[in-house]
Design a protein around this motif. Structure first.
Motif, mmCIF file in Angstrom:
data_model
loop_
_atom_site.group_PDB
_atom_site.id
_atom_site.type_symbol
_atom_site.label_atom_id
_atom_site.label_comp_id
_atom_site.label_asym_id
_atom_site.label_seq_id
_atom_site.Cartn_x
_atom_site.Cartn_y
_atom_site.Cartn_z
ATOM 1 N N PRO A 336 71.404 99.369 -9.181
ATOM 2 C CA PRO A 336 72.819 99.525 -9.555
ATOM 3 C C PRO A 336 73.657 99.847 -8.325
ATOM 4 O O PRO A 336 73.479 100.890 -7.694
ATOM 5 N N GLY A 337 74.528 98.930 -7.958
ATOM 6 C CA GLY A 337 75.356 99.107 -6.764
ATOM 7 C C GLY A 337 76.825 98.978 -7.096
ATOM 8 O O GLY A 337 77.224 98.927 -8.261
ATOM 9 N N GLY A 338 77.655 98.919 -6.063
ATOM 10 C CA GLY A 338 79.097 98.867 -6.272
ATOM 11 C C GLY A 338 79.563 97.513 -6.757
ATOM 12 O O GLY A 338 78.811 96.535 -6.789
ATOM 13 N N LYS A 339 80.835 97.439 -7.123
ATOM 14 C CA LYS A 339 81.424 96.203 -7.628
ATOM 15 C C LYS A 339 82.069 95.365 -6.536
ATOM 16 O O LYS A 339 82.575 94.283 -6.799
ATOM 17 N N VAL A 340 82.066 95.874 -5.309
ATOM 18 C CA VAL A 340 82.495 95.124 -4.128
ATOM 19 C C VAL A 340 81.319 95.147 -3.162
ATOM 20 O O VAL A 340 80.841 96.224 -2.785
ATOM 21 N N SER A 341 80.837 93.989 -2.757
ATOM 22 C CA SER A 341 79.565 93.949 -2.030
ATOM 23 C C SER A 341 79.664 94.448 -0.602
ATOM 24 O O SER A 341 78.648 94.703 0.038
ATOM 25 N N HIS A 354 78.431 103.861 -9.134
ATOM 26 C CA HIS A 354 78.597 103.162 -10.404
ATOM 27 C C HIS A 354 78.818 101.683 -10.144
ATOM 28 O O HIS A 354 79.479 101.294 -9.181
ATOM 29 N N GLY A 355 78.241 100.838 -11.027
ATOM 30 C CA GLY A 355 78.420 99.406 -10.919
ATOM 31 C C GLY A 355 78.128 98.721 -12.238
ATOM 32 O O GLY A 355 77.954 99.371 -13.277
ATOM 33 N N TYR A 356 78.072 97.395 -12.207
ATOM 34 C CA TYR A 356 77.884 96.620 -13.434
ATOM 35 C C TYR A 356 76.535 96.891 -14.102
ATOM 36 O O TYR A 356 76.390 96.707 -15.312
ATOM 37 N N LEU A 357 75.543 97.332 -13.346
ATOM 38 C CA LEU A 357 74.220 97.596 -13.910
ATOM 39 C C LEU A 357 74.055 99.026 -14.420
ATOM 40 O O LEU A 357 72.994 99.374 -14.936
ATOM 41 N N SER A 358 75.082 99.839 -14.279
ATOM 42 C CA SER A 358 74.919 101.257 -14.597
ATOM 43 C C SER A 358 74.701 101.520 -16.083
ATOM 44 O O SER A 358 74.012 102.473 -16.456
ATOM 45 N N ALA A 442 83.422 96.938 -25.967
ATOM 46 C CA ALA A 442 82.781 97.870 -25.040
ATOM 47 C C ALA A 442 81.921 98.887 -25.779
ATOM 48 O O ALA A 442 80.861 99.308 -25.284
ATOM 49 N N GLU A 443 82.352 99.286 -26.972
ATOM 50 C CA GLU A 443 81.585 100.269 -27.738
ATOM 51 C C GLU A 443 80.397 99.637 -28.458
ATOM 52 O O GLU A 443 79.401 100.307 -28.727
ATOM 53 N N GLN A 444 80.485 98.343 -28.786
ATOM 54 C CA GLN A 444 79.423 97.679 -29.527
ATOM 55 C C GLN A 444 78.397 96.989 -28.628
ATOM 56 O O GLN A 444 77.274 96.723 -29.072
ATOM 57 N N ALA A 445 78.761 96.703 -27.398
ATOM 58 C CA ALA A 445 77.903 95.888 -26.538
ATOM 59 C C ALA A 445 76.603 96.606 -26.207
ATOM 60 O O ALA A 445 76.582 97.825 -26.002
ATOM 61 N N PRO A 446 75.507 95.874 -26.127
ATOM 62 C CA PRO A 446 74.238 96.468 -25.699
ATOM 63 C C PRO A 446 74.290 96.814 -24.212
ATOM 64 O O PRO A 446 75.245 96.475 -23.502
ATOM 65 N N ARG A 447 73.234 97.446 -23.737
ATOM 66 C CA ARG A 447 73.237 97.932 -22.358
ATOM 67 C C ARG A 447 73.209 96.815 -21.322
ATOM 68 O O ARG A 447 73.554 97.058 -20.154
ATOM 69 N N THR A 448 72.813 95.647 -21.711
ATOM 70 C CA THR A 448 72.798 94.534 -20.756
ATOM 71 C C THR A 448 74.148 93.845 -20.623
ATOM 72 O O THR A 448 74.273 92.870 -19.877
ATOM 73 N N VAL A 449 75.149 94.349 -21.320
ATOM 74 C CA VAL A 449 76.495 93.759 -21.267
ATOM 75 C C VAL A 449 77.483 94.837 -20.826
ATOM 76 O O VAL A 449 77.561 95.914 -21.425
ATOM 77 N N SER A 450 78.222 94.557 -19.770
ATOM 78 C CA SER A 450 79.208 95.501 -19.237
ATOM 79 C C SER A 450 80.582 94.841 -19.245
ATOM 80 O O SER A 450 80.731 93.683 -18.835
ATOM 81 N N LYS A 563 83.987 101.852 -19.655
ATOM 82 C CA LYS A 563 83.269 102.804 -20.496
ATOM 83 C C LYS A 563 82.000 103.233 -19.766
ATOM 84 O O LYS A 563 81.181 102.395 -19.389
ATOM 85 N N TRP A 564 81.861 104.557 -19.552
ATOM 86 C CA TRP A 564 80.642 105.093 -18.959
ATOM 87 C C TRP A 564 79.774 105.648 -20.083
ATOM 88 O O TRP A 564 80.120 106.657 -20.707
ATOM 89 N N ASP A 565 78.656 105.003 -20.309
ATOM 90 C CA ASP A 565 77.740 105.460 -21.351
ATOM 91 C C ASP A 565 76.383 104.825 -21.099
ATOM 92 O O ASP A 565 76.066 104.456 -19.963
ATOM 93 N N GLY A 566 75.589 104.655 -22.104
ATOM 94 C CA GLY A 566 74.281 104.042 -21.945
ATOM 95 C C GLY A 566 73.371 104.888 -21.084
ATOM 96 O O GLY A 566 73.251 106.106 -21.259
ATOM 97 N N ALA A 567 72.717 104.253 -20.103
ATOM 98 C CA ALA A 567 71.742 104.947 -19.263
ATOM 99 C C ALA A 567 72.373 106.054 -18.430
ATOM 100 O O ALA A 567 71.682 107.002 -18.026
#
Length: 666
Positions: A336-341, A354-358, A442-450, A563-567
């Motif tokens: 999990p990395g940043g949103k700007v490479s 925090h990033g898209y994989l978080s 955002a509230e319904q999406a599984p963890r593989t969807v950001s 939304k910060w949640d999930g893992a």
């Protein structure tokens, strides 16, 4: 004089060394070696030296220091750098009548001479003089050398070129000063030690007029380069991502190894300087530079080493996320990395990350397995859950307060190379409907969807209707990996609620999407960022947010809601220095512009957006450009802050690492 060395005049005349017979060269070199700590027994080495056929690396590996000095001076004479023919008969007579130590110093002053003379000072007889003369490519004039050695004779008011200009000697001074530039200068040996310490850190990089490297204060074993204010590369070296930051460090130490980092830290402590570390230099608060201190620049330490079988990666402290992604994605793995490479690994990780994989794999620090830290006292400390546990706890979210992290070891996660990603772009007048659809998804999406909600200026792309290009717009930024059909279903439901003006979502490489925002965040723009968090976003808060965002202050400015949640929330808040893991909405206005006259407008806009939604939830520090103590205290909260201050007292009691979201020692 018993110790006098009658060096053949022919050996010192212009071009004569190259024409001299091997026997003359050998005789001279033998006398030199005899004077230099008695290493004249290695006749084979001296034979090779006298013929100039010995490789430098062979000499360095097998010959004592004395023979290395012999080789070096022989090379100087070979290049006509040691000629005395233009100095006049009186100087030539003086050279040939003095003990060898004095004659040995008849060469242009540069870094190598500084080291050699510094080592040879004990062999210079008291009362002798050091003779200094520049040759055509010497890095500075004899006048400048003389000013350091004898300031009372050569005051600063006299005309002198700046240090490190790299101009040839003929260009340095006007005609009236030319004599001072080209003449020999005798410097008493009582000043040699002092002069060497002042000047031996200026290294001439080559014979073509390139800049010098100021490395002497960092020690002779420092393999990087150092840039001080007089260096021609100083302005570039002190510059960071945010163009609003204009700080002037005393030195930028460009390190290549962990030993270089240790040398830089120890030198800074000896000089009484505070220290900051620079990884990618992407900190919006400008923590990659400082005023009056030492910048330990890790940007030349960017290696990434992956063990795919074990699922781990070791990343150097100067690496960017683009470096990491390029290597790990070869194995369908990622961190999990940043949103700007172009963001640096170190700064993002130490602040939490925090990033898209978080949502799937947590914050960046949650994947950290171990780290190597150079502490404030110059020690190299390995830390992990079992080694130095308090330091381990503190660096995972406490920022750069505790040392220079030179290496990170991460756990890798499965992320196939092809992901579903892109933006659904809408006109601003659809904002309320799009907002509701975003919140639901955002509230319904599984963890593989950001998903992120974005206020932006529509880019000039062919896929975007011409009427929308360059105008304010809103978008849903989507990212899905693994089973891409899951992400596609979520996005289809959004599309059915409101059809986008432009649909840029498609399968693409993970590395492509990670770099897709880089062009909108180039280094050098003026930036002001802030953030706020809320446990919920009701209709009233959403309306206030949307009202405050538009108009945007510039084309480059954006505002994000995520939304910060999930893992992220799977980890207990007590397990790291990141203070609150509860699910929340994070609002992140990012103002960016180019004209300094727009500073007030950009800053006011970002603050206005934050104020429209702020509650007790404080700014995530990686997302903010301010560094007030009140903000730091509010973010961490009392229990975390007490523990961090205790760790600071243990690892940096003098607070030399203070150019950050600073935690003060107890």
């Amino acid at each position: 004089m018993n110790d006098a060395v009658q060096v053949p005049r022919a050996a010192f005349e212009r071009g004569a060394w190259a024409r001299a017979s091997v026997s003359i060269r050998r005789a001279v070199l033998l006398r030199w070696a005899d004077k230099l700590e008695g290493h004249a027994e290695n006749l084979a080495i001296l034979d090779a030296l006298s013929t100039g056929k010995l490789a430098a690396e062979t000499c360095d590996a097998h010959v004592p220091f004395a023979a290395r000095v012999v080789r070096w001076f022989a090379e100087c004479l070979d290049k006509n750098q040691g000629t005395v023919g233009t100095a006049g008969e009186d100087h030539l007579a003086w050279v040939t009548s003095q003990p060898l130590g004095a004659a040995a110093a008849v060469v242009p002053w540069n870094y190598s001479v500084g080291i050699a003379v510094w080592k040879m000072v004990p062999s210079l007889a008291a009362g002798n003089s050091l003779i200094v003369k520049p040759h055509e490519n010497a890095p500075y004039s004899a006048l400048a050398v003389a000013r350091l050695a004898m300031p009372q004779v050569f005051p600063r008011s006299a005309e002198c070129p700046p240090w490190g200009t790299g101009h040839r000697s003929g260009d340095w001074a006007p005609q009236q000063n030319r004599r001072a530039v080209v003449h020999w200068i005798n410097i008493p040996t009582s000043r040699v030690c002092w002069l060497s310490r002042q000047m031996r850190h200026y290294e001439w990089q080559n014979q073509e007029g390139c800049p010098m490297k100021a490395t002497g204060r960092l020690g002779r074993d420092f393999t990087g380069s150092a840039v001080e204010p007089q260096h021609p590369e100083y302005d570039a070296a002190r510059r960071v991502f945010n163009g609003m930051i204009d700080r002037r460090p005393a030195m930028v130490a460009r390190c290549r190894t962990i030993s270089d980092v240790v040398a830089a830290v120890r030198s800074a402590r000896e000089l009484g300087w505070n220290i900051t570390a620079r990884g990618g230099g992407h900190s919006v608060a400008g923590f990659g530079t400082c005023d009056g201190g030492m910048v330990v620049d890790l940007s030349r330490m960017r290696s990434v080493r992956v063990n795919a079988a074990l699922g781990v990666a070791e990343v150097d402290g100067g690496a960017l996320w683009s470096d990491v992604d390029a290597i790990t994605q070869r194995y369908d793995l990622a961190i999990p990395g940043g949103k700007v490479s172009t963001t640096g690994v170190a700064g993002l990780t130490l602040g939490g990350g925090h990033g898209y994989l978080s949502k799937a794999y947590g914050l960046t620090v949650d994947s950290l397995l171990a780290a190597t830290v150079v502490t404030a006292d110059g020690r190299v400390v390995e830390t992990n859950p079992d080694l130095e546990p308090e330091l381990w706890w503190a660096i995972r979210g406490g920022g750069g307060n505790f040392g220079v992290v030179t290496s990170f070891t991460f756990a890798l996660h499965r992320v196939p190379r092809v992901v579903l990603s892109g933006h659904l772009i809408y006109e601003v007048n659809h904002a309320p409907v799009v907002w509701d659809a975003f919140v639901w998804a955002a509230e319904q999406a599984p963890r593989t969807v950001s998903l992120d909600f974005v206020a932006l200026t529509a880019p000039d792309l062919p896929e975007i209707p011409e009427r929308l290009r360059g105008r304010s717009a809103i978008a849903i930024a989507a990212f899905a990996f693994g089973d891409l059909s899951t992400g596609a279903r979520i996005l289809d439901q959004i599309r059915r609620v409101v059809s986008p003006e432009a649909d840029l979502v498609r399968p693409k490489l993970y590395t492509e999407f990670q770099g897709s925002l880089d062009a909108n965040h180039p280094a050098g723009l003026r930036n002001y960022w802030t953030s706020a968090s809320r446990p919920t976003l009701n209709n009233s808060a959403a309306g206030a947010l949307l009202d405050s965002v538009f108009p945007l202050p510039s084309r480059q400015s954006v505002a994000l809601v995520m939304k910060w949640d999930g893992a992220i929330s799977d980890v207990n808040s007590e397990d790291s220095a990141v203070p609150d893991r509860s699910p929340c909405w994070v609002i992140h206005p990012m103002a960016a512009w180019s004209d300094p006259s727009d500073d007030e407008r950009g800053v006011d806009w970002a603050r206005r957006v934050r104020a429209a939604v702020a509650t007790d939830g404080e700014a995530y520090l990686n997302f903010t450009g301010e560094r007030s103590r009140q903000q730091v205290a509010a973010y961490f909260g009392a229990p975390h802050l007490r523990r961090l201050r205790a760790a600071k007292s243990a690892w940096d009691p003098d607070n030399v690492f203070c150019f950050n979201h600073n935690i003060t020692p107890l």
